[in-house]
Design an enzyme around this catalytic site. Structure first.
Site, mmCIF file in Angstrom:
data_model
loop_
_atom_site.group_PDB
_atom_site.id
_atom_site.type_symbol
_atom_site.label_atom_id
_atom_site.label_comp_id
_atom_site.label_asym_id
_atom_site.label_seq_id
_atom_site.Cartn_x
_atom_site.Cartn_y
_atom_site.Cartn_z
ATOM 1 N N ARG A 8 5.966 4.323 5.813
ATOM 2 C CA ARG A 8 5.619 4.281 7.230
ATOM 3 C C ARG A 8 5.631 2.845 7.751
ATOM 4 N NH1 ARG A 8 -0.344 6.199 5.612
ATOM 5 N NH2 ARG A 8 -1.355 4.176 5.335
ATOM 6 N N ASP A 9 5.173 2.673 8.960
ATOM 7 C CA ASP A 9 5.180 1.346 9.596
ATOM 8 C C ASP A 9 3.977 0.524 9.121
ATOM 9 O OD1 ASP A 9 3.228 2.833 10.796
ATOM 10 O OD2 ASP A 9 3.816 2.409 12.854
ATOM 11 N N GLU A 10 3.934 0.236 7.840
ATOM 12 C CA GLU A 10 2.840 -0.561 7.286
ATOM 13 C C GLU A 10 3.398 -1.419 6.164
ATOM 14 O OE1 GLU A 10 -1.853 0.059 6.110
ATOM 15 O OE2 GLU A 10 -0.619 1.762 6.671
ATOM 16 N N ASP B 212 -6.182 -2.255 -2.539
ATOM 17 C CA ASP B 212 -5.271 -1.390 -3.271
ATOM 18 C C ASP B 212 -4.791 -2.079 -4.542
ATOM 19 O OD1 ASP B 212 -5.164 -0.996 -0.300
ATOM 20 O OD2 ASP B 212 -3.985 0.761 -0.842
ATOM 21 N N GLU C 106 -1.965 9.271 -0.911
ATOM 22 C CA GLU C 106 -2.945 8.357 -0.338
ATOM 23 C C GLU C 106 -4.333 8.980 -0.285
ATOM 24 O OE1 GLU C 106 -3.421 5.594 3.676
ATOM 25 O OE2 GLU C 106 -2.081 7.322 3.708
ATOM 26 N N ASP D 171 0.824 -1.204 0.000
ATOM 27 C CA ASP D 171 0.000 0.000 0.000
ATOM 28 C C ASP D 171 0.860 1.257 0.000
ATOM 29 O OD1 ASP D 171 0.896 -0.678 2.584
ATOM 30 O OD2 ASP D 171 -0.637 0.544 3.525
ATOM 31 N N HIS E 86 1.064 6.329 -2.571
ATOM 32 C CA HIS E 86 0.048 5.284 -2.611
ATOM 33 C C HIS E 86 -0.442 5.208 -4.053
ATOM 34 C CE1 HIS E 86 -0.791 4.179 1.564
ATOM 35 N NE2 HIS E 86 -1.892 3.566 1.182
ATOM 36 N N TRP F 90 -12.060 -5.767 -0.787
ATOM 37 C CA TRP F 90 -10.739 -6.219 -0.327
ATOM 38 C C TRP F 90 -10.617 -7.714 -0.604
ATOM 39 C CZ3 TRP F 90 -12.266 -1.554 0.777
ATOM 40 C CH2 TRP F 90 -11.342 -0.585 1.160
#
Length: 895
Positions: free
Chosen positions: A480-482, A489, A747, A476, A768, A541
């Site tokens: 960052r922390d993802e 997506d 994003e 995605d 994103h 999703w």
């Protein structure tokens, strides 16, 4: 030119090294002759023996076919760790033949041929405990272990004729033979669902060995296996294991046919390296003062190293790499360097990217601590890092006093446009720093340029978003922390990704992780590999488990992706039906995100969910038809019709209003064919137009439905609105971010605005790809490169350029499985000129916005009399022609 095959591929790759099962061959075709087509082909495969001889192992014979995909090897069983050459002979309509050759190599075909063991750090060698003390290492990462070094020395009487190494890790590795790095993959073996399968890479190292002592060595980091991943601070690391492990097997073949194996196991040595820690999210810390430059050379003394421990010999999860790995794909110089005082320099690379910084240090004193920080944007001249949340993309390097040193982290990656360099003595020369771009090494297949710099920049932003987020898996966001594999997506962006890059093999490989995470009830997840959000997948999703295989099949013509996915697609649809017997999807909806990040209005979640339920049932039925499973397709087709009827009854009013009266709701009803008839479709279309106009031709869609806007508006005859939306630079719009300096897709529509500044730092990525799903429209709409509804792999081309009134010209191309399709149109004072190339194969259907065929010329004569052009009929858009393969230039009146 005779018919020329090019881009010869094996299992979708150029010269793959790890084939273990009967491969599939494909190629593309080109010719400068009108009417050229392939009428037959022949493939022969030979095994290249270590002594230099060859042995033919398969001859397909002459196959009468115009297809360029799907030819499956049917020869002698493949040998492990061997080189093969395949020869393609194509025959054209005149009987002339052309021959081209390419290669592939095998991995370890038979599991019992694995002799290597998994090895790891010795936890009991010289461990000491010291009281905690303050250091320059943050509390978050102070428990991370150093990157480990593993080495094995071995003797050779002679250099082998052929040497292949097969290597994997639970973690991330770099392999060396006699001090030379093996292969060009980075962060190998990549991220998979390690509990289900672990990939290995195969490399030819024949030229790296020598008589006498040799060294096989590796650096081993945590990677995705044991490192920090995701957003859950309660469990943010060690998702698969507590420490990494290494497995490598070197197979040495003599000219006499003998084979020797050197593999990881007993007798290997290990020690900590000068990389004190390295993490995907938290950066790399390297201390060159304790470096041992010759550690991977045969001459290095290993007496004080510890013995690596053997964990086990379980190779059941190993599977070869089936798509190009993460590699260095570019290097960007510094656009500017700005001194900020106190030894700080802000470097702008001019492009938001994913990768690392390479910094050359000249004449720096010893014991100098150099720090690199990374960010996507600036805030009043300094790095804006609040949106990184718990990620710490900080790289540290301690100098040793050498006149020149290079710091380039090896086991981390960052999403950034700007870097801050701290600690250097003196000024930073822009020539001494560059950004290194990393992503999976896919080929670019889609091109676009136009008379609008803003539109071109948008297309570039979409492309850079693809590059930055196709790193081992489709993520995605990269900063960052993802950095997780969100299915929604990926599924909304897949058609655009496939129109820009050859990502079919990557998506097919990742879909195995998607299926691995499917639960016993048939529910796909939100995320794969499956780490957090452990509920069933939400509408749009979980549906990615259906829509992505279909998108890959449509773009590539590869039936195998459907063969692998079909049963899981059925299970997903039946899962939804089982929990929603009234066929309105309101139960088992997971986190139910809806049309995520929509702006100004909210599409009802049950409308979106039920529309996707019908869509997934439809695509699953189509998949079964493609595979010849007609009896299974029929009940799913009936289910889809019942869902559509319930959708209309529950959500569509007599005047065409879809419940909620939002752009997203109308787009779903129209795109997924949920209206009862043409009259109802027209009424729904009118309501969509009203929804767009009442916002002063602005969009309100979130990322689930935004990609439907332009194609649906064009399909209902309102491409004028599609182009007004596309060129709008007022907030919210695609060009709003471009106008404000974006070099990737944001994003959120309001990631930054002049009035409010930055959006919530809790969720505000500036890279994103989701909202960039309009990118497919550049190719299929503006350039007009598409295919018939029943086609796959663009074998039934439909060319219908949309003449954007805001543009003077547009041009581009798409490398399809059958060959290159090019489209270029230019607006003149009184006419339009359109040049098009149809690759060899079947004719293409062309739709030109000119109502009178007599007004269309090609090569200076009436188009209907031109060689290779046939008049078909008139349509609501104008005139339909049939074009034979070749290059044509048409002229017709403007307006």
């Amino acid at each position: 030119m005779s018919l020329e095959p090019y881009a010869l591929r094996v299992d979708g790759q150029s010269a793959p090294q790890g084939v273990i099962a009967a491969p599939t061959f494909s190629w593309r075709l080109r010719s400068d002759r009108r009417g050229a087509r392939q009428t037959a082909y022949r493939i022969t495969v030979v095994l290249r023996l270590p002594g230099g001889d060859t042995a033919r192992v398969w001859d397909s014979g002459r196959i009468g076919s115009d297809l360029t995909v799907g030819a499956r090897y049917a020869g002698a069983p493949l040998m492990s760790s061997a080189d093969y050459e395949w020869t393609l002979e194509t025959e054209d309509e005149r009987g002339e033949t052309t021959v081209r050759a390419a290669r592939f190599a095998t991995g370890i075909v038979h599991p019992d041929e694995w002799d290597a063991a998994w090895i790891a750090r010795n936890p009991n060698f010289r461990r000491t405990a010291l009281p905690p003390q303050d250091t320059d290492i943050s509390f978050t990462v102070n428990k991370l272990q150093p990157v480990r070094r593993f080495v094995h020395h071995f003797e050779l009487d002679d250099v082998p004729a052929v040497a292949k190494v097969h290597v994997s890790a639970k973690g991330a590795y770099r392999l060396y033979v006699n001090g030379r790095k093996v292969g060009d993959d980075e962060l190998a073996p990549g991220w998979t669902e390690y509990r289900d399968r672990i990939t290995y890479q195969s490399w030819d190292v024949s030229g790296m060995l020598r008589p006498g002592r040799n060294s096989l060595a590796a650096l081993l980091g945590d990677g995705w296996y044991a490192g920090f991943i995701g957003t859950d601070r309660r469990h943010q690391a060690q998702h698969y294991g507590t420490e990494p492990a290494l497995l490598a097997q070197l197979m040495l073949d003599g000219a006499d046919g003998g084979r020797t194996v050197v593999g990881t196991g007993e007798g290997w040595k290990e020690s900590a390296s000068d990389i004190l820690y390295a993490d995907m999210l938290m950066g790399q810390y390297e201390d060159s003062r304790v470096a041992q430059p010759d550690w991977h050379l045969p001459e290095c003394d290993l007496d004080d190293w510890s013995d690596a421990i053997v964990l086990d010999r379980d190779i059941r999860l190993l599977t070869p790499e089936v798509d190009p790995g993460v590699r260095v794909t570019g290097r960007l110089p510094a656009v500017s360097v700005t001194a900020r005082g106190n030894g700080r320099h802000i470097v702008d690379f001019g492009q938001n990217l994913v990768g690392r910084v390479r910094l050359t240090l000249r004449d720096q004193p010893a014991d100098r601590r150099i720090q690199l920080d990374h960010a996507e944007v600036l805030d009043e001249g300094d790095l804006y890092t609040a949106n990184l949340r718990t990620a710490e993309p900080v790289d540290v390097f301690w100098t040793n006093g050498d006149a020149e040193q290079v710091f380039e982290p090896r086991f981390t990656l960052h999403g950034f446009r700007f870097a801050e360099v701290q600690g250097i003595d003196g000024d930073l020369d822009p020539a001494d720093i560059e950004a290194v771009v990393l992503h999976n090494a896919f080929d670019v297949v889609g091109e676009f340029s136009s008379s609008s710099p803003e539109l071109d920049r948008l297309f570039q932003n979409i492309s850079w978003g693809l590059r930055g987020n196709f790193v081992s898996i489709p993520t995605d966001c990269p900063q960052r922390d993802e950095r997780l594999g969100w299915l929604a997506d990926a599924q909304v962006f897949a058609p655009t990704a496939l129109a820009i890059a050859d990502v079919g093999p990557l998506l097919r490989r990742w879909l195995r992780d998607v299926r691995s995470a499917q639960n016993a009830d048939g529910a796909f997840p939100d995320i794969a590999p499956h780490l957090i959000h452990l509920r069933e997948g939400a509408p749009a999703w979980g549906d990615g488990g259906v829509t992505i295989p279909w998108s890959v099949y449509r773009a590539t013509g590869d039936r195998a992706v459907l063969e692998e996915a079909a049963d899981s697609m059925i299970a997903w649809v039946r899962h939804i039906e089982r929990h929603n017997p009234d066929l309105i999807w309101r139960e088992q909806v997971g986190n139910d995100y809806g049309d995520w990040l929509q702006i100004g209005e909210e599409t009802r979640k049950d409308v979106l969910a039920t529309a996707y339920f019908a869509h997934s049932a439809d695509l699953t039925a189509r998949t079964l038809r493609v595979l010849g499973r007609d009896a299974e397709a029929e009940p799913l087709e009936a289910l889809r019709e019942r869902i559509a009827a319930v959708f209309r009854e529950a959500f569509v009013q007599p005047d065409g209003t879809v419940a909620g009266d939002t752009q997203g709701g109308y787009l779903l009803a129209l795109a997924f064919g949920l209206t009862a008839d043409t009259a109802e479709r027209d009424r729904v279309a009118d309501r969509l137009v009203e929804a767009v106009l009442r916002r002063d031709v602005s969009l309100t869609t979130g990322f689930v439905t935004v990609g439907l806007l332009c194609p649906v508006l064009a399909s209902i005859g309102r491409e004028d609105l599609a182009f007004r939306l596309l060129h709008n630079d007022r907030y919210p719009s695609w060009l709003f971010s471009v106008k404000n300096g974006a070099t990737t897709i944001w994003e959120r529509w309001d990631g930054w605005t002049p009035e409010a500044g930055f959006q919530s730092a809790r969720m505000n990525s500036f890279n994103h790809y989701s909202l960039g799903s309009v990118g497919a429209w550049f190719v299929s709409g503006i350039l007009g490169i598409g295919q018939a509804e029943a086609s796959s792999g663009y074998f039934d081309l439909v060319l219908a350029p949309r003449l954007d009134p805001f543009l003077d010209h547009a041009e581009g191309a798409l490398e399809t499985p059958r060959g290159r399709v090019a489209s270029s149109w230019r607006r003149h004072a009184d006419h339009i000129e359109w040049a098009v190339t149809v690759p060899p194969g079947s004719p293409a259907v062309v739709e030109l916005p000119c109502p009178e065929a007599s007004d269309i010329t090609e090569g200076g004569e009436n188009a209907t009399h031109a060689n290779g052009v046939t008049l078909m009929d008139r349509t609501s858009r104008g005139t339909r022609l049939r074009l034979e393969p070749g290059t044509f230039t048409f002229r017709f009146p403007a307006g």
